[in-house]
Design an enzyme around this catalytic site. Structure first.
Site, PDB file in Angstrom:
ATOM      1  N   ASP A 126      35.317  40.230  41.835  1.00 21.58           N
ATOM      2  CA  ASP A 126      36.254  41.351  41.919  1.00 21.58           C
ATOM      3  C   ASP A 126      37.617  40.910  42.458  1.00 21.58           C
ATOM      4  OD1 ASP A 126      33.992  42.761  41.234  1.00 21.58           O
ATOM      5  OD2 ASP A 126      34.147  44.205  42.874  1.00 21.58           O
TER       6      ASP A 126
ATOM      7  N   HIS B  93      34.007  37.756  45.242  1.00 19.35           N
ATOM      8  CA  HIS B  93      35.450  38.032  45.131  1.00 19.35           C
ATOM      9  C   HIS B  93      36.222  36.750  44.855  1.00 19.35           C
ATOM     10  CE1 HIS B  93      33.956  41.578  47.182  1.00 19.35           C
ATOM     11  NE2 HIS B  93      35.031  42.211  46.752  1.00 19.35           N
TER      12      HIS B  93
HETATM   13 ZN   LIG Z   1      37.541  45.277  45.067  1.00 17.82          ZN
END
Ligand SMILES: [Zn+2]
Length: 237
Positions: free
Chosen positions: A50, A201
């Site tokens: 992400d 991430h």
């Molecule tokens: Zn996020």
């Protein structure tokens, strides 16, 4: 009101608030509408990244995934796609699945309907302008939603996807600690006979996410040694 009545009201309100937070913020909750988590094959695993594209980590991650022939999923932030169009195109060109992670990453559970729509539609437009083609997957920032968030996503042709393994890798930590959380999460999912949807991430923009890249190398080696298969959330729709 008698003290016991006050207490009863407080308990009732507390439960209602608790239920709302669970429905809005618990990643695997289905109360506010269907959210894709994973399938029921414990040998399936999705690596999801992400908050990119991020020139400080995404290129290294793409190299690693290519080296191991692993297809992953990237939930991109629209404003970063506008800022890093070549990198966004590189992710798509490598064959990874691309998802919408809103334009500016707000907590959608607390935003107006107009803002929710502009955040999701804006990111769709940014991704389609840069990459071309339709975006099919959506992940709300922080996993936070309320029914209208899921409805707008659906109206825009998107399926909402959360996760069932979290690593907190947005906080600085060694790769080994990210790997340990992934191993524990996969073990738990196997016990419950379900696939693993791992939240990682590579962003946000200019954040040093190299421990996540290093952890990915070990996660891939572990998964291959265990005979697991890499999938993208489309396999679970
Ligand atoms: Zn996020």
């Amino acid at each position: 009101m008698r003290p016991e009545s006050v207490a009863a009201v407080a308990v009732g309100a507390g439960l209602a608030v608790g239920a709302w937070f669970y429905a809005a913020l618990y990643p695997t909750s289905q109360i506010f509408g269907r959210v894709v988590i994973a399938g029921d094959d414990p040998a399936e695993l999705a690596l999801t990244y992400d908050d990119g594209p991020n020139p400080s980590a995404t290129p290294q991650l793409l190299d690693l995934l290519a080296k191991h022939h692993v297809r992953a999923t990237f939930f991109l932030i629209g404003e970063y796609v506008r800022e890093q169009p070549a990198l966004a195109r590189e992710i798509a060109a490598a064959g990874h699945s691309i998802g919408n992670h809103t334009m500016t990453h707000p907590w959608l559970s607390y935003k107006s309907v107009a803002r929710i729509r502009s955040e999701i539609a804006g990111a769709n437009a940014a991704i389609e302008d840069v990459i071309g083609g339709g975006v099919k997957l959506f992940r709300p920032p922080h996993g936070a939603r309320r029914p209208v968030v899921l409805r707008i996503a659906q109206e825009l042709g998107l399926t909402t996807v959360n996760w069932n393994v979290i690593t907190h890798d947005w906080r600085v930590q060694p790769a080994a600690s990210i790997v340990e959380k992934v191993r524990n999460g996969i073990r738990r999912n196997r016990a419950y006979v379900r696939g693993s949807n791992i939240l990682l991430h590579d962003g946000a923009l200019y954040q040093p996410r190299i421990p996540t890249v290093e952890a990915t190398e070990t996660i891939i080696a572990d998964a291959k040694a265990d005979g697991m298969r890499f999938v993208t959330p489309e396999a679970w729709l």
